[in-house]
Design an enzyme around this catalytic site. Structure first.
Site, PDB file in Angstrom:
ATOM      1  N   LYS A  17      28.415  45.358 -15.215  1.00  0.00           N
ATOM      2  CA  LYS A  17      27.294  46.267 -14.955  1.00  0.00           C
ATOM      3  C   LYS A  17      26.488  45.793 -13.737  1.00  0.00           C
ATOM      4  CE  LYS A  17      28.332  49.122 -18.151  1.00  0.00           C
ATOM      5  NZ  LYS A  17      28.973  50.381 -17.731  1.00  0.00           N
ATOM      6  N   SER A  49      22.991  49.124 -17.825  1.00  0.00           N
ATOM      7  CA  SER A  49      22.541  48.716 -19.149  1.00  0.00           C
ATOM      8  C   SER A  49      21.338  47.792 -19.058  1.00  0.00           C
ATOM      9  CB  SER A  49      23.693  47.972 -19.832  1.00  0.00           C
ATOM     10  OG  SER A  49      23.233  47.295 -20.968  1.00  0.00           O
ATOM     11  N   TYR A  62      31.521  41.707 -19.653  1.00  0.00           N
ATOM     12  CA  TYR A  62      31.063  43.093 -19.754  1.00  0.00           C
ATOM     13  C   TYR A  62      29.735  43.264 -19.006  1.00  0.00           C
ATOM     14  CZ  TYR A  62      28.474  47.045 -21.416  1.00  0.00           C
ATOM     15  OH  TYR A  62      27.694  48.169 -21.438  1.00  0.00           O
TER      16      TYR A  62
HETATM   17  C1  WQD Z   1      20.399  46.168 -32.447  1.00  0.00           C
HETATM   18  C2  WQD Z   1      19.638  45.235 -33.377  1.00  0.00           C
HETATM   19  C3  WQD Z   1      20.874  43.268 -33.986  1.00  0.00           C
HETATM   20  C4  WQD Z   1      24.003  45.275 -36.289  1.00  0.00           C
HETATM   21  C5  WQD Z   1      22.900  46.908 -26.919  1.00  0.00           C
HETATM   22  C6  WQD Z   1      23.766  48.155 -26.884  1.00  0.00           C
HETATM   23  C7  WQD Z   1      25.212  47.809 -26.952  1.00  0.00           C
HETATM   24  C8  WQD Z   1      25.612  46.754 -25.912  1.00  0.00           C
HETATM   25  C9  WQD Z   1      24.587  45.676 -25.693  1.00  0.00           C
HETATM   26  C10 WQD Z   1      25.259  47.681 -23.723  1.00  0.00           C
HETATM   27  C11 WQD Z   1      19.807  43.760 -33.013  1.00  0.00           C
HETATM   28  C12 WQD Z   1      20.621  44.135 -35.203  1.00  0.00           C
HETATM   29  C13 WQD Z   1      22.906  44.990 -35.502  1.00  0.00           C
HETATM   30  C14 WQD Z   1      23.985  44.904 -37.672  1.00  0.00           C
HETATM   31  C15 WQD Z   1      21.758  44.044 -37.375  1.00  0.00           C
HETATM   32  N1  WQD Z   1      26.072  47.300 -24.707  1.00  0.00           N
HETATM   33  N2  WQD Z   1      21.802  44.388 -36.045  1.00  0.00           N
HETATM   34  N3  WQD Z   1      22.857  44.306 -38.162  1.00  0.00           N
HETATM   35  O1  WQD Z   1      22.731  44.297 -29.521  1.00  0.00           O
HETATM   36  O2  WQD Z   1      20.754  45.665 -28.754  1.00  0.00           O
HETATM   37  O3  WQD Z   1      23.194  46.103 -28.019  1.00  0.00           O
HETATM   38  O4  WQD Z   1      23.226  46.161 -25.751  1.00  0.00           O
HETATM   39  O5  WQD Z   1      25.171  47.409 -22.664  1.00  0.00           O
HETATM   40  O6  WQD Z   1      26.000  48.941 -26.845  1.00  0.00           O
HETATM   41  O7  WQD Z   1      23.432  49.006 -27.954  1.00  0.00           O
HETATM   42  O8  WQD Z   1      22.465  46.763 -30.198  1.00  0.00           O
HETATM   43  O9  WQD Z   1      22.833  48.042 -32.256  1.00  0.00           O
HETATM   44  O10 WQD Z   1      24.182  45.936 -31.856  1.00  0.00           O
HETATM   45  O11 WQD Z   1      21.743  45.740 -32.367  1.00  0.00           O
HETATM   46  O12 WQD Z   1      20.770  43.489 -37.874  1.00  0.00           O
HETATM   47  O13 WQD Z   1      24.950  45.113 -38.407  1.00  0.00           O
HETATM   48  O14 WQD Z   1      20.200  45.376 -34.681  1.00  0.00           O
HETATM   49  O15 WQD Z   1      20.778  41.919 -34.310  1.00  0.00           O
HETATM   50  O16 WQD Z   1      18.586  43.124 -33.284  1.00  0.00           O
HETATM   51  P1  WQD Z   1      22.197  45.585 -29.118  1.00  0.00           P
HETATM   52  P2  WQD Z   1      22.898  46.666 -31.703  1.00  0.00           P
END
Ligand code: WQD
Length: 340
Positions: free
Chosen positions: A153, A124, A149
């Site tokens: 990785k 990741s 978590y």
């Molecule tokens: C993306 C953006 C949030 C939800 C990634 C992988 C995940 C994990 C960790 C991997 C961010 C914003 C989100 C919401 C929002 N595991 N957001 N409102 O955090 O980049 O996670 O790495 O190893 O599986 O996807 O992904 O989709 O949670 O967030 O504004 O309800 O969307 O703050 O900027 P993230 P995400």
């Protein structure tokens, strides 16, 4: 080649099973359905026209693993099966270490004993923590993990590196550092099935568009980014699945190479903000998303996107599908997917 796909009923696993089969390989699915549903196998069957072999069980059970390896002649392994909720891992660290590390150790043991030649591990972009440079190349330092978590990785990559270094060139491995996988198969027959309230942006947005959630909360608009919202590298899951096939085939082809372990970023190289993503969804579907701006989510970073040049140069893989396509496909799946 006969390829064992652990977690083959999961989001990325199911799409990889389809791409493997369509590339002429024989996927063997191993899944315990702890965070996936058997109905995904029906979708895979509808796409492929046949049902791949399934072994239902747990990768942390060596007796089960032994029975699978004795029954099948496995040439390669793609190991997706893992627990993946960051917050939960802080509450239950030992469960995460036991599951994610234990299963990797046991699978590698099996791989060495059964002459498996290729092993692809789901890593990741979280290993980079808060990056010092953007886009992020593989040479960027890994930062101390902020959750068990994330630590699984990093430790997983190290276990793979050390194990394949001593495998006399028979077993070769790669760790793929995923950025943000989204989307669904364009057929609308398979996709992500989040259990409970989704944590990730796109599943939450889909459920808001479908009326299952009233409002999407944008976590912070005061980041040092052009529109103030977080920036990520969103990659279509079908592109990501294809990266596994390219990686696997390069491992089979590289039997003479002195390098036994490689890491690759798997991203598009393009950063997209949360606001841009919402805007793209609204444009391609004509649906308006009700959202409010809330505070930053603890642990989030401002921006994260890949430098994907290494995988492009070495494996001739690059992301082909657009953000608009990914969101259209995710929306199609949202409308088709089985209701919990
Ligand atoms: C993306 C953006 C949030 C939800 C990634 C992988 C995940 C994990 C960790 C991997 C961010 C914003 C989100 C919401 C929002 N595991 N957001 N409102 O955090 O980049 O996670 O790495 O190893 O599986 O996807 O992904 O989709 O949670 O967030 O504004 O309800 O969307 O703050 O900027 P993230 P995400």
């Amino acid at each position: 080649m006969k390829i064992l796909v652990t977690g083959g009923a999961g989001f990325i696993g199911s799409h990889t099973v389809v791409e493997l089969a369509q590339a002429g390989h024989t996927p063997i699915i191993l899944d315990n359905f702890s965070n996936s549903r058997p109905s995904i196998l029906d979708g895979i069957k509808d796409i492929l026209g046949y049902r791949p072999t399934l072994h239902t069980g747990d990768c942390t059970n060596p007796v089960f693993l032994t029975s699978v390896f004795e029954r099948e002649h496995i040439d390669g392994i793609i190991h997706f099966a893992a627990l993946k909720a960051v917050g939960e891992s802080l509450e239950q660290p030992l469960r995460y270490y036991r599951n994610n590390i234990g299963s990797l150790v046991d699978l590698l043991d099996m791989a060495l004993h059964h002459g498996v030649r290729a092993f692809v591990f789901s890593s990741s972009a979280t290993v980079y923590g808060t990056p010092d440079m953007l886009p992020i190349p593989e040479t960027a330092p890994r930062k101390p993990a902020t959750s068990p978590y994330g630590n699984t990785k990093q430790i997983g990559e190290d276990i793979l590196r050390d194990t394949t270094a001593m495998a006399n060139g028979i077993l070769r491995s790669s760790a793929l550092r995923y950025f943000n996988p989204i989307g669904a198969h364009p057929s609308g027959l398979i996709g992500e099935l989040p259990l409970g309230t989704p944590n990730n942006l796109v599943p939450y947005l889909m459920q808001t568009a479908a009326g299952k959630r009233t409002t999407l909360t944008v976590f912070g608009n005061d980041y040092p980014t052009p529109d103030g919202t977080g920036i990520r590298d969103f990659i279509h899951v079908v592109d990501l699945a294809q990266a596994h096939i390219s990686t696997l085939e390069s491992l089979f082809a590289a039997q003479e190479s002195p390098e036994t372990f490689t890491v690759y970023n798997v991203g598009t190289g393009k950063g997209t903000s949360v606001k841009e993503l919402i805007g793209t969804f609204e444009r391609v579907t004509g649906i308006t998303i009700p959202y409010t701006v809330g505070s930053r989510r603890p642990g989030d970073i401002a921006a994260c996107y890949a430098d994907p040049q290494k995988i492009k140069k070495e494996l001739k893989w690059e992301a082909k599908l657009s953000l608009a396509q990914a969101l259209e496909d995710a929306w199609r799946w949202q409308q088709n997917s089985p209701k919990p």
